[in-house]
Design a protein around this motif. Structure first.
Motif, mmCIF file in Angstrom:
data_model
loop_
_atom_site.group_PDB
_atom_site.id
_atom_site.type_symbol
_atom_site.label_atom_id
_atom_site.label_comp_id
_atom_site.label_asym_id
_atom_site.label_seq_id
_atom_site.Cartn_x
_atom_site.Cartn_y
_atom_site.Cartn_z
ATOM 1 N N ARG A 1 0.815 -1.215 0.000
ATOM 2 C CA ARG A 1 0.000 0.000 0.000
ATOM 3 C C ARG A 1 0.856 1.276 0.000
ATOM 4 O O ARG A 1 0.511 2.260 -0.653
ATOM 5 C CB ARG A 1 -0.923 0.029 1.213
ATOM 6 N N GLN A 2 1.956 1.233 0.730
ATOM 7 C CA GLN A 2 2.798 2.435 0.819
ATOM 8 C C GLN A 2 3.308 2.848 -0.555
ATOM 9 O O GLN A 2 3.332 4.049 -0.880
ATOM 10 C CB GLN A 2 4.000 2.171 1.744
ATOM 11 N N ILE A 3 3.751 1.868 -1.342
ATOM 12 C CA ILE A 3 4.267 2.163 -2.681
ATOM 13 C C ILE A 3 3.112 2.602 -3.585
ATOM 14 O O ILE A 3 3.239 3.547 -4.366
ATOM 15 C CB ILE A 3 4.978 0.919 -3.269
ATOM 16 N N GLN A 4 1.958 1.956 -3.453
ATOM 17 C CA GLN A 4 0.798 2.338 -4.271
ATOM 18 C C GLN A 4 0.333 3.761 -3.968
ATOM 19 O O GLN A 4 -0.156 4.464 -4.842
ATOM 20 C CB GLN A 4 -0.365 1.372 -4.019
ATOM 21 N N ASN A 5 0.465 4.169 -2.712
ATOM 22 C CA ASN A 5 0.002 5.507 -2.319
ATOM 23 C C ASN A 5 0.929 6.606 -2.808
ATOM 24 O O ASN A 5 0.549 7.766 -2.857
ATOM 25 C CB ASN A 5 -0.105 5.607 -0.789
#
Ligand SMILES: Cc1cc2nc3c(=O)[nH]c(=O)nc-3n(C[C@H](O)[C@H](O)[C@H](O)COP(=O)(O)OP(=O)(O)OC[C@H]3O[C@@H](n4cnc5c(N)ncnc54)[C@H](O)[C@@H]3O)c2cc1C
Ligand code: FES
Ligand code: FES
Lengths: 152, 279
Positions: free
Chosen positions: B98-102
């Motif tokens: 999620r961190q990379i997607q955000n």
């Protein structure tokens, strides 16, 4: 430049390409955020940027001017823990603790969004947070517990 | 390290013209890894994060416009992307955690030109158009012409990716498929990544087919030989076997640290077969 950290307006005048994690720890004394890998893999450095989990080791301070940052220090106080902190304590979701601030922040965003409490959904949500101690099951249980109590 | 901060598009293009050696900074999920290892010392960085308009996703009469700075999260939850270009939404969902997607952007994913870029097979089968802009003007580059090799694009000096245009196919495909194979479900660089669109006629002959694989060559590949072989044919085991025999003309996987050539060939075969045999 201005940035909101844990609901307080802060100004920062240092080098504009300083990493967010270093600004938090060195300039604002918020050492709850941990550094593991420095390459986006482990999620120990996770903070919320405008409510969304991001890796603070991969963001430079110039990218977040005017934004709102939340760190683990914003979650609870020793005398009044956040529901996730309660459940991590009760379910054994933390051992050495290095991954815990990041886990808590990713989970906090998920909790706030009213996330699905099924173990598979939690695993997917936490995929960017690595833990070398717990084997994950206790972490999944902790998050599931906080989510289900939240629903009640 | 020298930092250039662009307040708007005009300033970004002016600065980039003046400092063509600068590295544009979008989400930073690729660039900052380099910074942390010291590879960017002495380099010039052009920060694009103020260009808020470039983060927009909007539905157009013909399809969807995705600004270069739109994040993988914004893409994977966008209703029009999900309904009209589901393979792109699915691929954005598999990028990192999620961190990379955000934080990671579509423009950054393309400009980075990794052989393992997970959005590429979907962009290839939807035949995306990449809109670029520089101080000298705008260009529209077919997605099939954006890569020049490993980590290399055909972007010119001073040119930025402004956004991606997706056009809804004139008839809806009867089958769409996306699969990413990696060492684990999330946060893993793919060993092989697949996207496919299929249009069948009433008599179950193939009206049209578009297949693409990533991580099996220097950049994403459309499987042109297989597509041609299947078009007009009934989708039976014989036609499928005949088509799959052409796989080595379409892709050229290598042995590397993540996998072997043989493994990638086999996985690619299996991914195509299961797409063609799905109901
Ligand atoms: C832990 C981790 C996991 C990852 N997992 C995946 C994965 O599963 N799949 C995958 O495909 N990728 C993955 N990535 C790679 C990366 O996150 C993506 O490629 C992301 O989309 C890059 O976007 P960005 O905005 O962060 O790029 P940046 O780091 O800001 O930029 C990347 C490159 O593109 C250039 N650039 C950026 N924007 C533009 C523009 N508008 N015009 C011209 N040039 C531009 C930059 O100069 C730089 O060279 C991963 C990265 C990490 C750290
Ligand atoms: S320290 Fe940032 S992801 Fe590991
Ligand atoms: S508790 Fe030690 S890394 Fe997770």
């Amino acid at each position: 430049m201005q940035v909101k950290i844990n609901n307080k307006n802060r100004s920062f005048n240092g080098t504009p390409f300083k990493r967010l994690i270093d600004v938090l720890r060195e300039d604002f004394g918020l050492t709850g955020t941990k550094e593991g890998c420095s390459e986006g893999e482990c999620g120990a450095c996770t903070v919320l940027l405008d409510g969304k989990p991001v890796n603070s080791c991969l963001i430079s301070i110039c990218q977040v001017e005017g934004a709102a940052i939340e760190t683990v220090e914003s979650l609870g106080l020793p005398e009044k823990l956040h529901p996730l902190q309660e459940s991590f304590l009760r379910e054994g979701g933390a051992q050495c603790g290095i991954c815990t601030p990041g886990m808590l922040m990713t989970a906090a965003a998920y909790l706030k969004a009213g996330g699905d409490p099924s173990p598979d959904a939690i695993r997917e949500e936490l995929a960017g947070n690595l833990c070398r101690c717990t084997g994950y099951q206790h972490i999944i249980n902790s998050v599931a517990k906080a989510l289900s109590e939240n629903k009640k | 390290m020298k930092l250039l901060t662009a307040r708007d598009e005009r300033e970004a293009l002016r600065l980039y013209k003046r400092y063509p050696e600068a590295l544009p900074l979008a989400g930073g999920t690729d660039l900052m890894v380099g910074w942390n290892t010291g590879r960017l010392n002495g380099k010039t960085i052009l920060d694009l994060s103020r260009l808020k308009d470039w983060a927009r996703i909007r539905e157009t009469p013909m399809g969807v416009w995705i600004g270069a700075l739109a994040t993988h999260t914004a893409i994977r939850v966008h209703p029009a992307v999900k309904s009209r270009f589901p393979l792109l939404a699915e691929s954005s969902e598999t990028i990192g955690g999620r961190q990379i997607q955000n934080q990671g952007t579509l423009g950054g994913n393309i400009a980075n030109a990794s052989p393992a870029g997970d959005t590429f097979p979907a962009l290839a089968v939807y035949e995306a158009k990449i809109h670029t802009v520089s101080d000298a003007g705008r260009r529209v580059v077919p997605f099939s012409e954006i890569f020049a090799g490993v980590k290399q694009t055909t972007l010119q000096k001073g040119e930025l990716i402004e956004g991606v245009e997706l056009t809804t196919p004139s008839t809806e495909p009867c089958r769409q498929g996306f699969r990413k194979v990696g060492t684990r479900a999330a946060q893993a660089i793919s060993k092989t990544v697949f996207a496919g669109l299929l249009w069948l006629n009433k008599d179950r002959t193939v009206d049209d087919i578009r297949l693409a694989l990533g991580s099996v060559a220097t950049s994403v590949r459309r499987l042109e030989h297989i597509e041609t072989s299947l078009t007009g044919q009934k989708l039976d085991p014989k036609a499928i076997t005949r088509a799959l025999n052409l796989l080595s003309r379409d892709i050229h996987p290598i042995d590397d640290i993540r996998s072997t050539r043989d493994y990638r060939m086999l996985v690619s075969r299996n991914l195509i077969t299961s797409f063609l045999n799905a109901r």
